[in-house]
Design a protein around this motif. Sequence first.
Motif, mmCIF file in Angstrom:
data_model
loop_
_atom_site.group_PDB
_atom_site.id
_atom_site.type_symbol
_atom_site.label_atom_id
_atom_site.label_comp_id
_atom_site.label_asym_id
_atom_site.label_seq_id
_atom_site.Cartn_x
_atom_site.Cartn_y
_atom_site.Cartn_z
ATOM 1 N N HIS A 105 0.604 -1.242 0.142
ATOM 2 C CA HIS A 105 0.028 0.058 0.037
ATOM 3 C C HIS A 105 0.840 1.294 -0.045
ATOM 4 O O HIS A 105 1.373 1.575 -0.969
ATOM 5 C CB HIS A 105 -1.037 -0.121 1.042
ATOM 6 C CG HIS A 105 -2.054 0.928 1.114
ATOM 7 N ND1 HIS A 105 -2.656 1.264 0.047
ATOM 8 C CD2 HIS A 105 -2.172 2.123 2.027
ATOM 9 C CE1 HIS A 105 -3.385 2.206 0.161
ATOM 10 N NE2 HIS A 105 -3.250 2.641 1.439
ATOM 11 N N GLU A 156 -8.764 2.857 -0.572
ATOM 12 C CA GLU A 156 -8.108 3.941 -1.083
ATOM 13 C C GLU A 156 -7.731 3.817 -2.601
ATOM 14 O O GLU A 156 -7.242 3.101 -2.946
ATOM 15 C CB GLU A 156 -6.880 4.471 -0.453
ATOM 16 C CG GLU A 156 -6.304 5.945 -0.862
ATOM 17 C CD GLU A 156 -5.249 6.316 0.091
ATOM 18 O OE1 GLU A 156 -5.102 7.363 0.382
ATOM 19 O OE2 GLU A 156 -4.487 5.339 0.776
ATOM 20 N N TYR A 158 -5.832 4.430 -5.712
ATOM 21 C CA TYR A 158 -4.761 4.841 -5.983
ATOM 22 C C TYR A 158 -4.696 4.906 -7.514
ATOM 23 O O TYR A 158 -5.195 3.946 -8.174
ATOM 24 C CB TYR A 158 -3.289 3.809 -5.756
ATOM 25 C CG TYR A 158 -2.776 4.052 -4.121
ATOM 26 C CD1 TYR A 158 -3.418 5.069 -3.394
ATOM 27 C CD2 TYR A 158 -1.705 3.246 -3.759
ATOM 28 C CE1 TYR A 158 -2.768 5.096 -2.161
ATOM 29 C CE2 TYR A 158 -1.033 3.704 -2.652
ATOM 30 C CZ TYR A 158 -1.683 4.328 -1.876
ATOM 31 O OH TYR A 158 -0.984 4.528 -0.526
ATOM 32 N N HIS A 202 -5.002 0.168 2.891
ATOM 33 C CA HIS A 202 -5.171 1.518 3.379
ATOM 34 C C HIS A 202 -5.522 1.238 4.979
ATOM 35 O O HIS A 202 -6.472 0.212 5.375
ATOM 36 C CB HIS A 202 -6.201 2.193 2.720
ATOM 37 C CG HIS A 202 -6.577 3.582 3.333
ATOM 38 N ND1 HIS A 202 -5.423 4.521 3.270
ATOM 39 C CD2 HIS A 202 -7.287 4.172 3.940
ATOM 40 C CE1 HIS A 202 -5.855 5.469 3.955
ATOM 41 N NE2 HIS A 202 -6.888 5.418 4.343
ATOM 42 N N GLU A 203 -4.779 2.126 5.905
ATOM 43 C CA GLU A 203 -5.007 1.794 7.230
ATOM 44 C C GLU A 203 -6.194 1.817 8.018
ATOM 45 O O GLU A 203 -6.466 0.945 8.795
ATOM 46 C CB GLU A 203 -4.039 2.933 7.883
ATOM 47 C CG GLU A 203 -4.715 4.468 7.949
ATOM 48 C CD GLU A 203 -4.042 5.168 6.868
ATOM 49 O OE1 GLU A 203 -3.566 4.616 5.748
ATOM 50 O OE2 GLU A 203 -3.911 6.411 6.861
HETATM 51 ZN ZN ZN Z 1 -3.809 4.637 2.191
#
Ligand code: ZN
Length: 254
Positions: A105, A156, A158, A202-203
């Motif tokens: 990530h 997320e 990207y 993503h966290e």
């Molecule tokens: Zn992220």
Amino acid sequence: MIKVTVWNEFVQENDESWPERRDQMREVHPNGIHETLKAILEEDEELQVRTVTMDMPECGLTQDVLNDTDVLVWWAHVAHDRVPWEIAERVNDHVLRGMGFIALHSAHPSRPLQRLLGTSGSLKWREGDFCRVWNTCPTHPITEGIPEYFELEEEEMYGEFFDIPKPDDVVFISWFSGGEVFRSGCTWTRGYGKIFYFQPGHETNRSYYNPYVRKILKNAVHWANPTKRIEKIEFPFAEVSPEKKRMESKKNNQ
Ligand code: ZN
């Protein structure tokens, strides 16, 4: 056994300056994202997993640890610049000598990956999107057991352009609901080492609880496990040329 070291910067899980994000992340990864990743990899009995974090001496990556690591898994996001270049150089050296490296990530602009690939790793991003991950390399060991595509309800975005050198294989391409596409699974080799970049993770999202993502992580460790490991980088100057050796042994046998 394949010895795996999971490295996490372990910053946002403890970040007092952004408590909302810290709490969101703790909800998904109660013991830190490294422990989530460790639990995934430990589902595979052939993997022996340890975790290290940036707050440890030498960022947890002493020569002893790296000498005892077959595959290094790297998760990082906000503190890339707090990893000394010396440590990135050390990781680079071990990869060139055979250690596998898996960047996850937001490790796309991490120093070890920048050092290995020679590019910035920059990309476009937007939180909270829907993602369809397409398997673009069904013959690759990393996609074993993975269908034509799978979906992540929240991940997320990207997007391209992703500043990386041309991969050996683009194993996955992700499509996001904004219409963006992204080379979300890419492989390279550097020296004797195998490198895999994988986008999900993503966290605050739950991608690491998706069964296909979990399978991919385990497959990737097996793929990146060194087939050959060397003691140090040797440059093949003329004096070690096989032809010279052959002529010498011929002469000695006369
Ligand atoms: Zn992220």
